[in-house]
Motif scaffolding. Structure first.
Motif, PDB file in Angstrom:
ATOM      1  N   TRP A   1      -6.912  -5.339  -1.741  1.00 44.07           N
ATOM      2  CA  TRP A   1      -6.655  -4.415  -0.639  1.00 44.07           C
ATOM      3  C   TRP A   1      -5.175  -4.503  -0.329  1.00 44.07           C
ATOM      4  CZ3 TRP A   1      -7.010  -5.547   5.170  1.00 44.07           C
ATOM      5  CH2 TRP A   1      -6.746  -4.378   5.902  1.00 44.07           C
ATOM      6  N   GLN A   2      -4.515  -3.358  -0.378  1.00 47.31           N
ATOM      7  CA  GLN A   2      -3.086  -3.324  -0.133  1.00 47.31           C
ATOM      8  C   GLN A   2      -2.802  -2.636   1.206  1.00 47.31           C
ATOM      9  OE1 GLN A   2      -0.408  -2.794  -3.480  1.00 47.31           O
ATOM     10  NE2 GLN A   2      -2.173  -2.385  -4.798  1.00 47.31           N
ATOM     11  N   VAL A   3      -2.197  -3.385   2.094  1.00 42.52           N
ATOM     12  CA  VAL A   3      -1.915  -2.907   3.449  1.00 42.52           C
ATOM     13  C   VAL A   3      -0.788  -1.867   3.388  1.00 42.52           C
ATOM     14  CG1 VAL A   3      -1.264  -3.580   5.783  1.00 42.52           C
ATOM     15  CG2 VAL A   3      -2.582  -5.152   4.341  1.00 42.52           C
ATOM     16  N   PRO A   4      -0.982  -0.705   4.031  1.00 40.43           N
ATOM     17  CA  PRO A   4       0.022   0.374   3.963  1.00 40.43           C
ATOM     18  C   PRO A   4       1.187   0.184   4.933  1.00 40.43           C
ATOM     19  CG  PRO A   4      -1.872   1.124   5.227  1.00 40.43           C
ATOM     20  CD  PRO A   4      -2.221  -0.259   4.729  1.00 40.43           C
TER      21      PRO A   4
ATOM     22  N   ASN B   1       2.600  -0.483  -6.349  1.00 43.60           N
ATOM     23  CA  ASN B   1       1.195  -0.456  -5.965  1.00 43.60           C
ATOM     24  C   ASN B   1       0.283  -0.490  -7.187  1.00 43.60           C
ATOM     25  OD1 ASN B   1      -1.347   1.424  -5.498  1.00 43.60           O
ATOM     26  ND2 ASN B   1      -0.849   0.534  -3.512  1.00 43.60           N
TER      27      ASN B   1
ATOM     28  N   GLY C   1       0.779  -1.235   0.000  1.00 47.97           N
ATOM     29  CA  GLY C   1       0.000   0.000   0.000  1.00 47.97           C
ATOM     30  C   GLY C   1       0.807   1.278   0.000  1.00 47.97           C
ATOM     31  N   CYS C   2       2.023   1.228   0.552  1.00 40.98           N
ATOM     32  CA  CYS C   2       2.843   2.444   0.625  1.00 40.98           C
ATOM     33  C   CYS C   2       3.861   2.550  -0.505  1.00 40.98           C
ATOM     34  CB  CYS C   2       3.582   2.500   1.970  1.00 40.98           C
ATOM     35  SG  CYS C   2       2.530   2.920   3.368  1.00 40.98           S
TER      36      CYS C   2
ATOM     37  N   PRO D   1       4.876   0.823   5.942  1.00 41.71           N
ATOM     38  CA  PRO D   1       5.881   1.826   5.586  1.00 41.71           C
ATOM     39  C   PRO D   1       7.108   1.207   4.915  1.00 41.71           C
ATOM     40  CG  PRO D   1       5.074   2.186   7.821  1.00 41.71           C
ATOM     41  CD  PRO D   1       4.531   0.858   7.383  1.00 41.71           C
ATOM     42  N   THR D   2       7.654   1.911   3.957  1.00 40.24           N
ATOM     43  CA  THR D   2       8.816   1.391   3.221  1.00 40.24           C
ATOM     44  C   THR D   2      10.021   1.194   4.132  1.00 40.24           C
ATOM     45  OG1 THR D   2       9.432   3.645   2.583  1.00 40.24           O
ATOM     46  CG2 THR D   2       8.059   2.402   1.041  1.00 40.24           C
TER      47      THR D   2
ATOM     48  N   GLN E   1      -2.414  -3.353  -8.605  1.00 38.32           N
ATOM     49  CA  GLN E   1      -3.792  -2.987  -8.936  1.00 38.32           C
ATOM     50  C   GLN E   1      -4.166  -3.450 -10.333  1.00 38.32           C
ATOM     51  OE1 GLN E   1      -4.992   1.106  -8.212  1.00 38.32           O
ATOM     52  NE2 GLN E   1      -3.523   1.286  -6.540  1.00 38.32           N
TER      53      GLN E   1
ATOM     54  N   LYS F   1       4.122   3.560  -3.533  1.00 42.20           N
ATOM     55  CA  LYS F   1       3.456   4.340  -4.572  1.00 42.20           C
ATOM     56  C   LYS F   1       4.381   5.356  -5.236  1.00 42.20           C
ATOM     57  CE  LYS F   1      -1.088   4.162  -2.292  1.00 42.20           C
ATOM     58  NZ  LYS F   1      -2.194   4.989  -1.720  1.00 42.20           N
ATOM     59  N   ASP F   2       5.565   5.544  -4.677  1.00 47.46           N
ATOM     60  CA  ASP F   2       6.433   6.626  -5.144  1.00 47.46           C
ATOM     61  C   ASP F   2       7.569   6.148  -6.043  1.00 47.46           C
ATOM     62  OD1 ASP F   2       4.930   8.476  -3.714  1.00 47.46           O
ATOM     63  OD2 ASP F   2       6.082   8.139  -1.882  1.00 47.46           O
TER      64      ASP F   2
END
Length: 317
Positions: free
Chosen positions: A251-254, A236, A192-193, A256-257, A240, A195-196
């Protein structure tokens, strides 16, 4: 067009064979029994030692897909020499014989690993960047490229170098297949996290289309082309897209990297974590502008095609 193809039984080569049905194609193969079935099958067990003038007779273009691929947990005692024997020495052996036989063009399927392992976000690799391989596989491909381009200058052989990013499609193996299988279970996943980051991928059909374009395009000679779907995605976003293609909710659990980096340090898998969190982008502007080419298949359609093949294979198991 008369074509000599290596790696015809591989993931890319087999797909390429389908597209080349309207051409006269001879194939270098490692299956001795198959080579006795047709004059279009030529036995070749060792690229660096291969010597067969008949293989190159009346050939216009040689498409070289065969390679010793990147191997995780390689147990070789001297892996660089092993990579060089196939990817560098084998490639140059074929190219020199192609020159002697009067073959016009040599299309070499290289790797984005020639550029390096990662990019800064928004700063993609470009076709004319300095080569900077970080592993033995990339080094062997880089050395082959350099020597091929020198051979082109010395002899007039037209060399085309294509550096794919991660290739996916029906029947894909390795990490992409593992992730696809994980997503197919419909369970919550811990991305979930992530994304960057951005990664460039290329469907096997887009890569095949570029190769076919390069067979006779006048502007392809002595060029280096990077290739992708021209639609970079984060980890992420990739998950999807896989879930959508498979018809699964996701559902993607966030997580932290920083947690990933800690796990990587503790387990000694920092390189694996870096690939998961990092970016690897390519700029294909030169490819599009030089050839008047664009990827015919969208990333969404490529994922859907790959997912359908995956689901069909599961039904057969």
């Amino acid at each position: 067009m008369n074509i000599l193809l290596t790696g015809s039984s591989g993931f890319l080569g087999s797909r390429l064979c389908t597209r080349l049905k309207n051409h006269d194609v001879k194939k270098l193969i490692r299956e001795l029994s198959l080579s006795k079935e047709s004059d279009n099958y030529i036995y070749c067990d060792n690229l660096s030692c291969f010597n067969n003038k008949l293989a190159f007779s009346n050939v216009d273009v040689l498409i070289h897909c065969a390679a010793r691929v990147h191997i995780m947990d390689d147990t070789s005692t001297n892996p660089l020499d092993d990579y060089r024997e196939v990817n560098t020495e084998g490639t140059l052996n074929l190219a020199r014989q192609a020159v002697e036989a009067g073959v016009k063009r040599f299309i070499f399927i290289s790797s984005i690993k020639v550029n390096g392992e990662s990019t800064q976000l928004g700063k993609p690799f470009k076709f004319d960047d300095q080569r900077s391989p970080e592993d033995f596989y990339g080094q062997s491909k880089s050395e082959a490229e350099e020597q091929l381009l020198q051979l082109a200058k010395d002899t007039g052989l037209e060399v085309v170098i294509i550096r794919p990013t991660l290739v996916y499609g029906p029947g894909v193996k390795a990490n992409f297949a593992s992730l696809l299988n994980l997503v197919s279970k419909g369970l919550p996943l811990p991305f979930g996290c992530i994304k960057d980051n951005k990664r460039s991928l290329v469907s096997v059909d887009n890569l095949v289309d570029l190769i076919v374009t390069c067979i006779d395009h006048p502007k392809a000679a002595n060029q280096v082309f990077l290739v992708s779907d021209d639609n970079d995605v984060s980890t992420n976003e990739m998950v999807q897209q896989m879930a959508k293609a498979l018809g699964k909710s996701q559902w993607q659990v966030p997580i932290p990297t920083a947690c990933y980096r800690l796990v990587g340090k503790v387990t000694g898998k920092e390189d694996v974590i870096s690939r998961l969190l990092g970016s690897l982008q390519v700029d294909i502007t030169h490819t599009k502008d030089t050839l008047g080419w664009k990827p015919p298949q969208t990333l969404e359609d490529g994922f859907k095609q790959t997912a359908n093949a995956f689901l069909q294979s599961k039904l057969k198991d």
